[in-house]
Design a protein around this motif. Structure first.
Motif, short mmCIF file in Angstrom:
data_model
loop_
_atom_site.label_atom_id
_atom_site.label_comp_id
_atom_site.label_asym_id
_atom_site.label_seq_id
_atom_site.Cartn_x
_atom_site.Cartn_y
_atom_site.Cartn_z
N THR A 1 3.15 -4.51 37.06
CA THR A 1 3.41 -4.44 35.63
C THR A 1 4.29 -5.60 35.20
N THR A 2 4.44 -5.75 33.91
CA THR A 2 5.28 -6.80 33.33
C THR A 2 6.56 -6.19 32.77
N VAL A 3 7.67 -6.89 32.91
CA VAL A 3 8.95 -6.46 32.35
C VAL A 3 9.29 -7.36 31.16
N VAL A 4 9.58 -6.75 30.04
CA VAL A 4 10.00 -7.48 28.84
C VAL A 4 11.50 -7.31 28.69
N TYR A 5 12.21 -8.44 28.58
CA TYR A 5 13.68 -8.43 28.52
C TYR A 5 14.14 -9.12 27.24
N GLU B 1 1.70 -0.01 29.32
CA GLU B 1 1.37 -0.93 30.40
C GLU B 1 2.44 -2.01 30.60
N PHE B 2 3.67 -1.71 30.18
CA PHE B 2 4.77 -2.65 30.38
C PHE B 2 6.06 -1.86 30.56
N VAL B 3 7.07 -2.56 31.06
CA VAL B 3 8.41 -1.99 31.26
C VAL B 3 9.39 -2.77 30.41
N LEU B 4 10.39 -2.09 29.88
CA LEU B 4 11.41 -2.71 29.03
C LEU B 4 12.72 -2.78 29.79
N TYR C 1 10.34 -3.94 41.57
CA TYR C 1 9.59 -2.77 41.07
C TYR C 1 8.34 -3.24 40.32
N ALA C 2 8.50 -4.24 39.46
CA ALA C 2 7.37 -4.72 38.67
C ALA C 2 6.25 -5.25 39.56
N GLU C 3 6.61 -5.92 40.64
CA GLU C 3 5.59 -6.42 41.58
C GLU C 3 4.85 -5.26 42.22
N LEU C 4 5.58 -4.26 42.70
CA LEU C 4 4.96 -3.13 43.38
C LEU C 4 4.13 -2.28 42.42
N ARG D 1 9.86 -11.21 31.66
CA ARG D 1 9.68 -12.10 30.51
C ARG D 1 10.88 -11.98 29.58
N CYS D 2 11.66 -13.02 29.47
CA CYS D 2 12.77 -13.02 28.52
C CYS D 2 12.24 -13.35 27.12
N VAL D 3 12.63 -12.54 26.14
CA VAL D 3 12.24 -12.78 24.76
C VAL D 3 13.49 -12.73 23.89
N GLU D 4 13.37 -13.22 22.67
CA GLU D 4 14.48 -13.20 21.74
C GLU D 4 14.87 -11.75 21.40
#
Length: 369
Positions: A234-238, A200-203, A228-231, A260-263
């Motif tokens: 979904t959530t994008v993890v970066y 349920e997420f995109v990387l 793409y995530a809006e359409l 979402r920017c993460v470490e």
């Protein structure tokens, strides 16, 4: 007398891809020396990977850090040469297309040690990429070339490299992924820590200079992924590379809401996210391979790739940085079957490499009696 192997590495992909070979040396009681150039100079991007992959600490850490290509490569070359003179290895192994591989390769070419190039024969055919020049130079200076596939071996033959120097081994990334996939699933807390659900997420990964050093291109790339995530709702993890984070700040770019920017993550956590994401956006060659092995659809944010096998089997598509192309290609990849054929080998690449280095204590599985 045992063959003494020196490994020269300096970035996350090199550590991951050489880990199976280093581990095979440990298991086979093969003498070796590890020289870490420090090309990736964040602890989260290099040293922690030795711990995660249960590897011995490097014998040398040059802590070279950043700089222009010439400065970085030159500093590495000076130190690596002295280490090789002191250690006197029989074979120097470098991997891939980094400045570390180039510096280690040049140092070995000038000395008595043979030079082996792991992942030889890859070509993007884009000479504006520094990595393309590095891989070509190392290939043509190497004594032992280890292309992962027949296609990459064919390119070496076309460039006039004597066939007796070339051995198709498969890609060590298959060894690494197969060795660590289940361990990552069992031990990684990345989904819980990031409040994500499998599927349920995109990387997203984006770090190549061709993308992040150009403010317009970087902004378009982020816009396309976000659209793409809006359409797709979904959530994008970066997990953002320090250099990419610096560029965002320097260009005063705002990361769109859905990203979402993460470490930076350790290898096992990142591998588990690749395995459980619904889709991966990347400009990394290694991630193109890893997603192919894991059965996760991949959209590459470049116009070319040195991993055409991923395109051939349908695990990957080239979208470039334009938002409309990113969206169209991402939705197309989501509709594809993920039961593609694995093009990178059977997980015995490390043993084949060591066998070609004259190590008799490590034998590929299919050759054992």
């Amino acid at each position: 007398m045992s063959t003494h192997i020196a490994f020269v590495l300096g970035t996350r992909p090199e550590i991951i891809k050489l880990a199976p070979v280093i581990r095979a040396c440990v298991d086979g009681d093969v003498p070796f020396t590890v020289v870490h150039t420090g090309q990736h100079y964040s602890e989260k991007l290099d040293e922690v990977f030795f711990t995660d992959l249960h590897l011995p600490e490097p014998d040398y850490n040059l802590a070279v850090g950043s700089g222009t290509h010439g400065e970085q490569t030159g500093r590495m070359l000076i130190d690596i040469e002295q280490i090789l003179l002191d250690e006197d290895p029989d074979i120097v192994l470098v991997q891939g297309d980094t400045n570390s591989a180039l510096a280690g390769g040049i140092a070995a070419m000038k000395l008595d040690a043979k030079l082996g190039h792991v992942e030889a024969g890859l070509r993007s055919f884009d000479r504006e990429m520094p990595e393309e020049l590095n891989r070509i130079l190392v290939d043509h200076g190497a004594d032992l070339l280890f292309p992962p596939t027949e296609d990459s071996a064919a390119r070496l033959r076309e460039e006039g490299i004597p066939p007796e120097r070339v051995t198709i081994t498969g890609n060590t990334i298959v060894d690494a992924v197969l060795q660590n996939r289940d361990i990552a699933a069992e031990h990684s807390d990345a989904l819980e820590d990031l409040d994500l659900s499998a599927g349920e997420f995109v990387l997203l990964t984006a770090h190549r200079p061709g993308n992040v050093d150009d403010p317009d291109r970087f902004a378009k790339l982020l816009e396309g992924v976000n659209r793409y995530a809006e359409l797709a709702n979904t959530t994008v993890v970066y997990p953002i590379h320090p250099r990419s984070a610096e560029k965002l700040e320097a260009f005063d770019l705002t990361v769109p809401e859905r990203i979402r920017c993460v470490e930076p993550l350790n290898f096992l956590d990142f591998l588990h996210l690749e395995d459980t994401a619904s889709l991966v956006f990347t400009d990394s060659g290694g991630v193109q391979e890893e997603t192919c092995i894991l059965g996760t659809p991949c959209v590459t944010l470049r116009e070319n790739t040195e991993r055409p096998e991923t395109l051939d089997v349908g695990s990957n598509v080239l979208a470039g940085p334009e938002p409309e192309s990113i969206v169209v290609n991402a939705f197309e990849m989501q509709t594809k079957s993920t039961d593609w054929e694995l093009p990178f080998g059977d997980g015995n690449a490390a043993a084949r490499i060591l066998a070609q280095c004259g190590v008799e204590s490590v034998v590929p599985t299919e050759a054992r009696s």
